[in-house]
Write a protein that holds these residues in place. Structure first.
Motif, PDB file in Angstrom:
ATOM      1  N   TYR A 453      -0.726 -26.994   6.923  1.00  0.00           N
ATOM      2  CA  TYR A 453      -1.601 -25.975   6.348  1.00  0.00           C
ATOM      3  C   TYR A 453      -2.790 -26.649   5.677  1.00  0.00           C
ATOM      4  CZ  TYR A 453       2.429 -22.740   6.515  1.00  0.00           C
ATOM      5  OH  TYR A 453       3.476 -21.968   6.904  1.00  0.00           O
ATOM      6  N   THR A 454      -3.887 -25.944   5.559  1.00  0.00           N
ATOM      7  CA  THR A 454      -4.953 -26.418   4.678  1.00  0.00           C
ATOM      8  C   THR A 454      -4.578 -26.103   3.229  1.00  0.00           C
ATOM      9  OG1 THR A 454      -6.141 -24.324   5.003  1.00  0.00           O
ATOM     10  CG2 THR A 454      -6.776 -26.180   6.388  1.00  0.00           C
ATOM     11  N   VAL A 455      -3.892 -24.990   3.006  1.00  0.00           N
ATOM     12  CA  VAL A 455      -3.357 -24.641   1.690  1.00  0.00           C
ATOM     13  C   VAL A 455      -1.910 -24.205   1.891  1.00  0.00           C
ATOM     14  CG1 VAL A 455      -3.511 -23.142  -0.319  1.00  0.00           C
ATOM     15  CG2 VAL A 455      -5.613 -23.891   0.824  1.00  0.00           C
ATOM     16  N   THR A 456      -0.970 -24.954   1.343  1.00  0.00           N
ATOM     17  CA  THR A 456       0.444 -24.655   1.551  1.00  0.00           C
ATOM     18  C   THR A 456       0.954 -23.680   0.496  1.00  0.00           C
ATOM     19  OG1 THR A 456       0.843 -26.819   2.536  1.00  0.00           O
ATOM     20  CG2 THR A 456       2.761 -25.651   1.652  1.00  0.00           C
ATOM     21  N   PRO A 457       1.629 -22.612   0.912  1.00  0.00           N
ATOM     22  CA  PRO A 457       2.178 -21.647  -0.052  1.00  0.00           C
ATOM     23  C   PRO A 457       3.250 -22.282  -0.942  1.00  0.00           C
ATOM     24  CG  PRO A 457       2.110 -20.726   2.168  1.00  0.00           C
ATOM     25  CD  PRO A 457       1.848 -22.186   2.308  1.00  0.00           C
ATOM     26  N   PRO A 458       3.325 -21.895  -2.208  1.00  0.00           N
ATOM     27  CA  PRO A 458       4.363 -22.410  -3.105  1.00  0.00           C
ATOM     28  C   PRO A 458       5.687 -21.684  -2.857  1.00  0.00           C
ATOM     29  CG  PRO A 458       2.996 -20.841  -4.271  1.00  0.00           C
ATOM     30  CD  PRO A 458       2.386 -20.998  -2.906  1.00  0.00           C
ATOM     31  N   PRO A 459       6.784 -22.153  -3.405  1.00  0.00           N
ATOM     32  CA  PRO A 459       8.075 -21.481  -3.228  1.00  0.00           C
ATOM     33  C   PRO A 459       8.053 -20.016  -3.652  1.00  0.00           C
ATOM     34  CG  PRO A 459       8.402 -23.650  -4.155  1.00  0.00           C
ATOM     35  CD  PRO A 459       6.930 -23.425  -4.140  1.00  0.00           C
ATOM     36  N   ALA A 460       7.288 -19.694  -4.705  1.00  0.00           N
ATOM     37  CA  ALA A 460       7.239 -18.315  -5.192  1.00  0.00           C
ATOM     38  C   ALA A 460       6.637 -17.354  -4.181  1.00  0.00           C
ATOM     39  CB  ALA A 460       6.446 -18.256  -6.498  1.00  0.00           C
ATOM     40  N   SER A 461       5.937 -17.879  -3.164  1.00  0.00           N
ATOM     41  CA  SER A 461       5.331 -17.011  -2.140  1.00  0.00           C
ATOM     42  C   SER A 461       6.373 -16.460  -1.181  1.00  0.00           C
ATOM     43  CB  SER A 461       4.283 -17.798  -1.358  1.00  0.00           C
ATOM     44  OG  SER A 461       4.917 -18.786  -0.551  1.00  0.00           O
ATOM     45  N   GLY A 462       7.561 -17.075  -1.174  1.00  0.00           N
ATOM     46  CA  GLY A 462       8.592 -16.660  -0.228  1.00  0.00           C
ATOM     47  C   GLY A 462       8.671 -17.551   0.989  1.00  0.00           C
ATOM     48  N   ILE A 463       7.979 -18.671   0.992  1.00  0.00           N
ATOM     49  CA  ILE A 463       7.992 -19.547   2.163  1.00  0.00           C
ATOM     50  C   ILE A 463       9.391 -20.054   2.490  1.00  0.00           C
ATOM     51  CG2 ILE A 463       7.435 -21.587   0.770  1.00  0.00           C
ATOM     52  CD1 ILE A 463       5.910 -22.680   3.170  1.00  0.00           C
ATOM     53  N   LEU A 464      10.244 -20.198   1.463  1.00  0.00           N
ATOM     54  CA  LEU A 464      11.599 -20.678   1.707  1.00  0.00           C
ATOM     55  C   LEU A 464      12.531 -19.574   2.191  1.00  0.00           C
ATOM     56  CD1 LEU A 464      11.996 -22.953  -1.455  1.00  0.00           C
ATOM     57  CD2 LEU A 464      11.132 -23.557   0.812  1.00  0.00           C
ATOM     58  N   LEU A 465      12.054 -18.318   2.149  1.00  0.00           N
ATOM     59  CA  LEU A 465      12.870 -17.176   2.573  1.00  0.00           C
ATOM     60  C   LEU A 465      12.444 -16.619   3.922  1.00  0.00           C
ATOM     61  CD1 LEU A 465      13.393 -15.022  -0.653  1.00  0.00           C
ATOM     62  CD2 LEU A 465      15.152 -16.069   0.752  1.00  0.00           C
ATOM     63  N   ARG A 466      11.110 -16.478   4.081  1.00  0.00           N
ATOM     64  CA  ARG A 466      10.627 -15.796   5.276  1.00  0.00           C
ATOM     65  C   ARG A 466       9.413 -16.513   5.846  1.00  0.00           C
ATOM     66  NH1 ARG A 466       6.153 -13.353   3.196  1.00  0.00           N
ATOM     67  NH2 ARG A 466       6.160 -12.992   0.940  1.00  0.00           N
ATOM     68  N   GLY A 467       9.282 -16.495   7.140  1.00  0.00           N
ATOM     69  CA  GLY A 467       8.121 -17.056   7.800  1.00  0.00           C
ATOM     70  C   GLY A 467       8.001 -18.557   7.700  1.00  0.00           C
ATOM     71  N   ALA A 468       9.083 -19.231   7.338  1.00  0.00           N
ATOM     72  CA  ALA A 468       9.003 -20.683   7.231  1.00  0.00           C
ATOM     73  C   ALA A 468       8.657 -21.282   8.591  1.00  0.00           C
ATOM     74  CB  ALA A 468      10.334 -21.243   6.730  1.00  0.00           C
ATOM     75  N   PRO A 469       7.680 -22.186   8.667  1.00  0.00           N
ATOM     76  CA  PRO A 469       7.235 -22.706   9.966  1.00  0.00           C
ATOM     77  C   PRO A 469       8.304 -23.479  10.719  1.00  0.00           C
ATOM     78  CG  PRO A 469       6.241 -23.940   8.163  1.00  0.00           C
ATOM     79  CD  PRO A 469       6.895 -22.751   7.561  1.00  0.00           C
ATOM     80  N   TRP A 470       9.286 -24.048   9.992  1.00  0.00           N
ATOM     81  CA  TRP A 470      10.340 -24.753  10.711  1.00  0.00           C
ATOM     82  C   TRP A 470      11.328 -23.789  11.362  1.00  0.00           C
ATOM     83  CZ3 TRP A 470       9.343 -25.761   5.467  1.00  0.00           C
ATOM     84  CH2 TRP A 470      10.092 -25.032   4.555  1.00  0.00           C
ATOM     85  N   GLU A 471      11.220 -22.494  11.004  1.00  0.00           N
ATOM     86  CA  GLU A 471      12.042 -21.481  11.659  1.00  0.00           C
ATOM     87  C   GLU A 471      11.264 -20.758  12.755  1.00  0.00           C
ATOM     88  OE1 GLU A 471      15.144 -21.134  11.131  1.00  0.00           O
ATOM     89  OE2 GLU A 471      15.242 -22.514   9.437  1.00  0.00           O
ATOM     90  N   LYS A 472      10.008 -20.412  12.426  1.00  0.00           N
ATOM     91  CA  LYS A 472       9.174 -19.682  13.380  1.00  0.00           C
ATOM     92  C   LYS A 472       7.732 -20.058  13.123  1.00  0.00           C
ATOM     93  CE  LYS A 472       7.940 -15.046  14.981  1.00  0.00           C
ATOM     94  NZ  LYS A 472       8.134 -13.601  14.790  1.00  0.00           N
ATOM     95  N   ARG A 473       7.104 -20.657  14.113  1.00  0.00           N
ATOM     96  CA  ARG A 473       5.738 -21.140  13.931  1.00  0.00           C
ATOM     97  C   ARG A 473       4.752 -19.988  13.939  1.00  0.00           C
ATOM     98  NH1 ARG A 473       4.966 -27.061  16.116  1.00  0.00           N
ATOM     99  NH2 ARG A 473       7.025 -27.859  15.671  1.00  0.00           N
ATOM    100  N   PRO A 474       3.707 -20.049  13.055  1.00  0.00           N
ATOM    101  CA  PRO A 474       2.675 -19.004  13.060  1.00  0.00           C
ATOM    102  C   PRO A 474       1.941 -18.987  14.392  1.00  0.00           C
ATOM    103  CG  PRO A 474       2.548 -20.370  11.089  1.00  0.00           C
ATOM    104  CD  PRO A 474       3.504 -21.030  12.009  1.00  0.00           C
ATOM    105  N   GLN A 475       1.559 -17.794  14.842  1.00  0.00           N
ATOM    106  CA  GLN A 475       0.855 -17.649  16.106  1.00  0.00           C
ATOM    107  C   GLN A 475      -0.612 -18.029  15.987  1.00  0.00           C
ATOM    108  OE1 GLN A 475       2.428 -16.841  19.007  1.00  0.00           O
ATOM    109  NE2 GLN A 475       4.266 -17.052  17.740  1.00  0.00           N
ATOM    110  N   SER A 476      -1.186 -17.858  14.770  1.00  0.00           N
ATOM    111  CA  SER A 476      -2.616 -18.104  14.575  1.00  0.00           C
ATOM    112  C   SER A 476      -2.908 -19.588  14.638  1.00  0.00           C
ATOM    113  CB  SER A 476      -3.074 -17.552  13.221  1.00  0.00           C
ATOM    114  OG  SER A 476      -4.386 -17.959  12.948  1.00  0.00           O
ATOM    115  N   LYS A 477      -4.096 -19.929  15.150  1.00  0.00           N
ATOM    116  CA  LYS A 477      -4.549 -21.310  15.159  1.00  0.00           C
ATOM    117  C   LYS A 477      -5.176 -21.694  13.833  1.00  0.00           C
ATOM    118  CE  LYS A 477      -5.453 -21.811  20.119  1.00  0.00           C
ATOM    119  NZ  LYS A 477      -6.476 -22.162  21.132  1.00  0.00           N
ATOM    120  N   ASP A 478      -5.319 -20.713  12.961  1.00  0.00           N
ATOM    121  CA  ASP A 478      -5.921 -20.963  11.648  1.00  0.00           C
ATOM    122  C   ASP A 478      -4.919 -21.692  10.776  1.00  0.00           C
ATOM    123  OD1 ASP A 478      -7.773 -20.989   9.702  1.00  0.00           O
ATOM    124  OD2 ASP A 478      -7.773 -18.829   9.318  1.00  0.00           O
ATOM    125  N   ASP A 479      -5.090 -21.668   9.478  1.00  0.00           N
ATOM    126  CA  ASP A 479      -4.242 -22.452   8.594  1.00  0.00           C
ATOM    127  C   ASP A 479      -2.871 -21.831   8.360  1.00  0.00           C
ATOM    128  OD1 ASP A 479      -5.699 -21.443   5.397  1.00  0.00           O
ATOM    129  OD2 ASP A 479      -4.703 -20.324   6.951  1.00  0.00           O
TER     130      ASP A 479
END
Length: 486
Positions: A453-479
C-alpha cells in the motif's frame, strides 16, 4: 570538431571534480559526543531530492569535520538524528560551527514534523559581509517590519502594497543591495519577487515576462528555481484557459507527449521550448498527486519526456522525478533494515522474504500505539492460524532500548505481544524512508519484499478482520485503500 573538444574538456573537468572538496565545515557539539553527523544538499528543486554530501561521527569531545564540493553558492543542511539546520556554503570557504547544549529528547515530547525544532547552530569567526550573515540580516529586517504591521500583511485580508513598498525601502536602507555579492543580490530580488507574487501585488503574466521570458534558466540557483516553480504552480495540471483538464488527462493517459507539448506551446508564455518542457515536468509532478490522473501513466509520461528532451538538465530532472514517484508507488521495494531484537540479536527484514509482513512503528508509552498493539495481540493467533505466511513485526522508536525490554519482559501485558519486536537503534533515516512522521505508523510488505500500500490501514480499520490482502487481494491497481472505505 570544436564541439567535440569542448565536450571532452567538460567531461575531464567533471571527472577531476569527483572526489574533490573545496568546502569544509568544522564543528563542536556541547553534548553530542559520538553522534553521527550528516551533510545534505538538494540535487534539484523540482523533486527536492536529497543528496548525502558528507558524514562523520563526532568524537568523545563532540567535534566533527565535514567536507563537500561546490562550484557555486548552494544550500546545504546539517542533520543530527532527526534535527537539521540549513545554510549556504560558498566554494573555497571553511566554516566553524558550534552547537550549544541541546535537548535530544525533544522529538519524544512532541511531533517535530508538526512543530519543527531546528539545530541551533552558531557560526564562529565569519567575516562581516559573509553570505549567511547578509541573508540573516535581510530576513530579520523583513520579519520585524512585517510583524510590526502584521494586519497589513495578513493573507485573510487585502495586503497593503503601500506597506510592502515601505518595507522594501527599509530593506534598501538597512541591507543595501551592494552589501553582498551577486548571489546575495539575486537572493533578495527573487525573495521579494516571490513575496509580491504571494501577496498578489503583481500578476503572474508580468512576473513571468520579467523573470522568465527571454532569460536563461538558472537550474543551479535554488532561489531562482523556487520563484520559477511558484510562477507556474498548478498553471497547467488543473487545466488552462484553452485546455480543459479532461483533455490533459486523456493525453497523459494515452501517452501523447507531442500533443501535450504542442498544445502548451500555443500559450505565449510557453512558446520557448526549454521553459515549456520544464513547466510540463512540474505539471506532471502535480498531476501525480491529482486523483483525476492515472499515476502509472503520469510516470510513463515523465520518462517519455526525459528520453525525448534535448536538454541535459531536463533528462536528469525527469530521471529524478520518475525515481521519486517509484519510491511512493505500490510495488516499490521496501527499504532494507537490520535492527536488534529484544535480546540484541541483529535481524534483517530480508530474512522474512516470502511472507506478508505487517510492520508497525510505535512508541511504547503512546496510548494510541498501545491500543493498536492490543488489537494486534487480540487477533494475532487468529491471523497466524489462517495464514502462516503472515508475520507481525513491530519496530520500537523510543530512544531508550530499555523501554522496549521493560514492556516485553517486565510488564504484565508483555507476554501478549508474542511476535517479532525490533528497536530502531537510532536509525532516523530509516524512519524517513518509511515515511514515519507520527506514531503508530503501519506498513504492509508483500512476500516479494515490496510495499503493498502507499498508506497501510491500521488494525483499528478492520484490516485484520476483513479484506486482508493475504486472504483476498484488492482488484484495484491503486493503493488498495478503497477496500477499506477510503
Amino acid at each position: 570538431m570544436n564541439r567535440t573538444v569542448a565536450l571532452i574538456l567538460l567531461l575531464l573537468t567533471a571527472y577531476v571534480a569527483v572526489g574533490q572538496t573545496n568546502v569544509t565545515i568544522k564543528g563542536t557539539m556541547e553534548n553530542g559526543a559520538s553522534k553521527h553527523v550528516e551533510l545534505y544538499g538538494y540535487e534539484d528543486m523540482l523533486t527536492m531530492k536529497e543528496v548525502l554530501l558528507s558524514s562523520a561521527d563526532a568524537d568523545t569531545a563532540g567535534t566533527f569535520s565535514l567536507a563537500c564540493y561546490a562550484n557555486y553558492p548552494r544550500l546545504v543542511y546539517v542533520q543530527v538524528e532527526c534535527y537539521t539546520q540549513s545554510f549556504y556554503v560558498e566554494p573555497g570557504r571553511t566554516y566553524e560551527v558550534y552547537l550549544p547544549e541541546f535537548d535530544w529528547d525533544v522529538n519524544e515530547k512532541r511531533n517535530i514534523y508538526l512543530a519543527p525544532e531546528a539545530l541551533p547552530l552558531e557560526f564562529l569567526n565569519l567575516p562581516q559581509n559573509e553570505l549567511n550573515l547578509n541573508i540573516l540580516h535581510f530576513e530579520n529586517v523583513a520579519d520585524s517590519f512585517m510583524t510590526a504591521h502584521w494586519e497589513h500583511f495578513d493573507p485573510k485580508y487585502r495586503p497593503s502594497v503601500r506597506l510592502f513598498n515601505e518595507m522594501v525601502k527599509e530593506l534598501n536602507a538597512k541591507v543595501p543591495p551592494a552589501a553582498g555579492e551577486a548571489f546575495f543580490e539575486r537572493y533578495r530580488e527573487y525573495t521579494l519577487a516571490e513575496m509580491r507574487l504571494a501577496m498578489r501585488f503583481a500578476s503572474r503574466k508580468k512576473m513571468i515576462a520579467k523573470y522568465v521570458l527571454d532569460k536563461p534558466i538558472h537550474y543551479h540557483d535554488e532561489n531562482y528555481m523556487r520563484l520559477f516553480l511558484s510562477l507556474f504552480e498548478y498553471s497547467v495540471s488543473r487545466g488552462t484557459k484553452k485546455i480543459a483538464q479532461e483533455r490533459l488527462v486523456s493525453w497523459v493517459g494515452h501517452g501523447q507527449l507531442g500533443t501535450l507539448l504542442d498544445s502548451l506551446g500555443l500559450d505565449p508564455q510557453l512558446q520557448n521550448e526549454q521553459v515549456r518542457e520544464l513547466v510540463a515536468l512540474q505539471a506532471l509532478k502535480e498531476a501525480y498527486y491529482d486523483r483525476n490522473y492515472d499515476r502509472e501513466a503520469v510516470r510513463a509520461m515523465v520518462e517519455m519526456l526525459g528520453s525525448a528532451s534535448k536538454f541535459a538538465e531536463h533528462r536528469q530532472l525527469a530521471q529524478n522525478l520518475s525515481a521519486s514517484m517509484k519510491r511512493q508507488e505500490r510495488g516499490a521495494e521496501a527499504p532494507r533494515m537490520v535492527l536488534p531484537d529484544v535480546e540484541h540479536r541483529m535481524v534483517s527484514l530480508d530474512s522474512l522474504r516470502g511472507q506478508w509482513v505487517y510492520l508497525s512503528f510505535v512508541r511504547v508509552g503512546d496510548p494510541h500505539c498501545l491500543k493498536e498493539l492490543e488489537t494486534m495481540a487480540h487477533f494475532r493467533d487468529t491471523v497466524y492460524a489462517q495464514n502462516p505466511d503472515v508475520k507481525f513485526v513491530t519496530v520500537v522508536c523510543d530512544r531508550e532500548f530499555q523501554k522496549m525490554y521493560h514492556l516485553l519482559r517486565n510488564s504484565k501485558r508483555g507476554h501478549r505481544y508474542n511476535w517479532l519486536w525490533l528497536h530502531f537503534d537510532g536509525n532516523y533515516r530509516l524512519l524517513e524512508h518509511y515515511g514515519v512522521t507520527s506514531y503508530p505508523t503501519f506498513v504492509l510488505i508483500n512476500p516479494q519484499g515490496e510495499l503493498h500500500y502507499t498508506v497501510t490501514p491500521p488494525p483499528a480499520s478492520g484490516i485484520l478482520l476483513r479484506g486482508a490482502p493475504w486472504e483476498k487481494r484488492p482488484q484495484s491497481k491503486d493503493d488498495g485503500g478503497q477496500a477499506f472505505g477510503r
